[in-house]
Design a protein around this motif. Structure first.
Motif, PDB file in Angstrom:
ATOM      1  N   SER A 188      41.504  39.926  46.011  1.00  0.00           N
ATOM      2  CA  SER A 188      41.667  38.540  45.566  1.00  0.00           C
ATOM      3  C   SER A 188      40.393  37.745  45.768  1.00  0.00           C
ATOM      4  O   SER A 188      40.062  36.874  44.941  1.00  0.00           O
ATOM      5  CB  SER A 188      42.836  37.877  46.310  1.00  0.00           C
ATOM      6  OG  SER A 188      42.516  37.661  47.679  1.00  0.00           O
ATOM      7  N   GLU A 189      39.652  38.024  46.835  1.00  0.00           N
ATOM      8  CA  GLU A 189      38.393  37.322  47.071  1.00  0.00           C
ATOM      9  C   GLU A 189      37.341  37.738  46.043  1.00  0.00           C
ATOM     10  O   GLU A 189      36.575  36.904  45.541  1.00  0.00           O
ATOM     11  CB  GLU A 189      37.889  37.595  48.489  1.00  0.00           C
ATOM     12  CG  GLU A 189      38.749  37.012  49.593  1.00  0.00           C
ATOM     13  CD  GLU A 189      38.611  35.506  49.723  1.00  0.00           C
ATOM     14  OE1 GLU A 189      38.692  34.787  48.702  1.00  0.00           O
ATOM     15  OE2 GLU A 189      38.418  35.040  50.855  1.00  0.00           O
ATOM     16  N   VAL A 190      37.294  39.021  45.722  1.00  0.00           N
ATOM     17  CA  VAL A 190      36.360  39.494  44.698  1.00  0.00           C
ATOM     18  C   VAL A 190      36.697  38.861  43.350  1.00  0.00           C
ATOM     19  O   VAL A 190      35.800  38.412  42.610  1.00  0.00           O
ATOM     20  CB  VAL A 190      36.394  41.035  44.597  1.00  0.00           C
ATOM     21  CG1 VAL A 190      35.588  41.511  43.394  1.00  0.00           C
ATOM     22  CG2 VAL A 190      35.852  41.660  45.872  1.00  0.00           C
ATOM     23  N   LYS A 191      37.984  38.785  43.025  1.00  0.00           N
ATOM     24  CA  LYS A 191      38.400  38.170  41.763  1.00  0.00           C
ATOM     25  C   LYS A 191      38.049  36.688  41.752  1.00  0.00           C
ATOM     26  O   LYS A 191      37.571  36.154  40.733  1.00  0.00           O
ATOM     27  CB  LYS A 191      39.895  38.352  41.555  1.00  0.00           C
ATOM     28  CG  LYS A 191      40.406  37.765  40.231  1.00  0.00           C
ATOM     29  CD  LYS A 191      41.888  37.991  40.062  1.00  0.00           C
ATOM     30  CE  LYS A 191      42.360  37.483  38.699  1.00  0.00           C
ATOM     31  NZ  LYS A 191      42.110  36.033  38.517  1.00  0.00           N
ATOM     32  N   ALA A 192      38.276  36.014  42.882  1.00  0.00           N
ATOM     33  CA  ALA A 192      37.971  34.589  42.963  1.00  0.00           C
ATOM     34  C   ALA A 192      36.485  34.337  42.743  1.00  0.00           C
ATOM     35  O   ALA A 192      36.096  33.373  42.071  1.00  0.00           O
ATOM     36  CB  ALA A 192      38.398  34.030  44.315  1.00  0.00           C
ATOM     37  N   LEU A 193      35.654  35.222  43.271  1.00  0.00           N
ATOM     38  CA  LEU A 193      34.218  35.078  43.078  1.00  0.00           C
ATOM     39  C   LEU A 193      33.860  35.256  41.612  1.00  0.00           C
ATOM     40  O   LEU A 193      33.061  34.491  41.053  1.00  0.00           O
ATOM     41  CB  LEU A 193      33.482  36.104  43.937  1.00  0.00           C
ATOM     42  CG  LEU A 193      31.971  35.940  44.078  1.00  0.00           C
ATOM     43  CD1 LEU A 193      31.626  34.598  44.692  1.00  0.00           C
ATOM     44  CD2 LEU A 193      31.396  37.073  44.925  1.00  0.00           C
ATOM     45  N   GLY A 194      34.453  36.257  40.966  1.00  0.00           N
ATOM     46  CA  GLY A 194      34.193  36.481  39.551  1.00  0.00           C
ATOM     47  C   GLY A 194      34.662  35.332  38.682  1.00  0.00           C
ATOM     48  O   GLY A 194      34.017  34.977  37.689  1.00  0.00           O
TER      49      GLY A 194
END
Length: 343
Positions: A188-194
């Motif tokens: 979820s953090e990786v997606k939020a960054l993207g």
């Protein structure tokens, strides 16, 4: 992989990365076979040792343990990178349209070469890695040629060094399998960054400023981040510092009872982490690897400070829910985490 291949030639990245990484140290077939078997046994043995030291009980080994060569590590991480950037590629494609024809071919090969260089450099350095992006539960990779290379470089006892590395990497496997929400939280953090990436911000002026900042000692993640991205990066930095520092504390804490030379190995290994030459140090800075080394150091200080003050059982509150993860600021100030979570 299909969508991201429009932007990155992953086959080129993997093949070039494998060539740059090289085969590793010269070793006989018998020695290689023995090293592989010892690493597999060390990983199996580490599970119980990590559980006894931390109190974390991992699920059965649904995440496989793979002993790989450098090319195998490069291939695995090319696959992982493709998974990570897939949402970003989809976003860019929706906004700007998919490249086609010659533009697509040339662009994907240029990007593939850039990724291949990165993977090749790292592929000659990494000793092991837990890959959380491999479905369904992740996988543990132990890079046999690099482990053999470093144990020789440090003049370390091979059996001691191999088990020491296994303890660190098995701790990561336990973190992601004993803590059921950890894997999805990282996703979820990786997606939020993207989701925060704005193609319009990638202007020539912004890139020039980034290059200038790099020359002053920054890294790509820091200098190209918006305020929103920095907030996410701070959370991820806190999380990764915890995971890496915790693994370092475990490998050294378990070590003395089963690894007689652990103190010597740690002292030599810390010196090695600083980089072995000018080019190596420059590349580490540009790729943000100096920040990665700080995660090990600062995360371990954080974990030790809390365990020394409150004990391992109290420290394990950090794994109860995402809200209990330390922020980047709390990593540097463990007492603030204790006041927030344990008070």
């Amino acid at each position: 992989m299909d969508t991201s291949a429009a932007m990155v030639d992953w086959s080129l990245a993997a093949s070039l990365g494998a060539r740059i990484a090289g085969p590793g140290p010269t070793i006989s077939a018998a020695e290689a076979s023995a090293a592989v078997e010892e690493l597999r046994a060390g990983a199996d043995r580490s599970t119980g040792l990590v559980r006894e030291f931390t109190g974390l009980v991992a699920a059965d080994k649904t995440a496989p343990i793979l002993v790989v060569d450098r090319a195998g590590w490069v291939q695995a991480n090319a696959e992982g990178f493709a998974t990570i950037i897939e949402p970003l590629v989809n976003k860019l494609t929706e906004r700007k349209g998919a490249p086609s024809g010659l533009t697509r071919t040339i662009g994907s090969r240029v990007a593939g070469a850039e990724v291949g260089f990165l993977l090749g450099f790292l592929g000659s350095k990494v000793l092991g890695q837990f890959d959380p992006f491999f479905d369904p539960d992740g996988r543990l990779l132990l890079v046999a040629p690099n482990i053999v290379h470093v144990e020789r470089e440090l003049s370390a006892d091979p059996a001691d060094f191999r088990l020491w590395v296994c303890l660190h990497e098995e701790t990561h496997r336990v973190q992601f399998t004993a803590v059921p929400w950890m894997r999805e939280h990282l996703f979820s953090e990786v997606k939020a960054l993207g989701d925060t990436v704005e193609p319009s911000r990638l202007t020539e002026e912004a890139i020039t400023k980034a290059v200038e900042a790099l020359r002053s000692g920054g890294n790509l993640a820091e200098v190209m981040a918006t305020p929103e991205q920095r907030e996410i990066l701070d959370r991820v930095t806190g999380m990764m510092s915890l995971l890496e520092g915790h693994a370092d504390v475990v490998m050294d804490g378990v070590g003395p009872s089963v690894i007689p030379s652990v103190a010597s190995i740690r002292a030599k290994f810390n010196r090695r982490r600083k980089g072995v030459g000018t080019l190596d140090k420059i590349l580490r800075r540009l790729l943000g690897l100096e920040a990665k080394m700080a995660q090990y150091r600062d995360g371990a200080k954080f974990v030790r400070a809390i365990v020394d003050k409150a004990g391992m059982e109290q420290f394990n509150a950090v794994w109860a829910e995402p809200a209990n993860l330390p922020s980047k600021a709390e990593i540097a100030d463990p007492d603030s985490w204790v006041a927030r979570v344990l008070a």
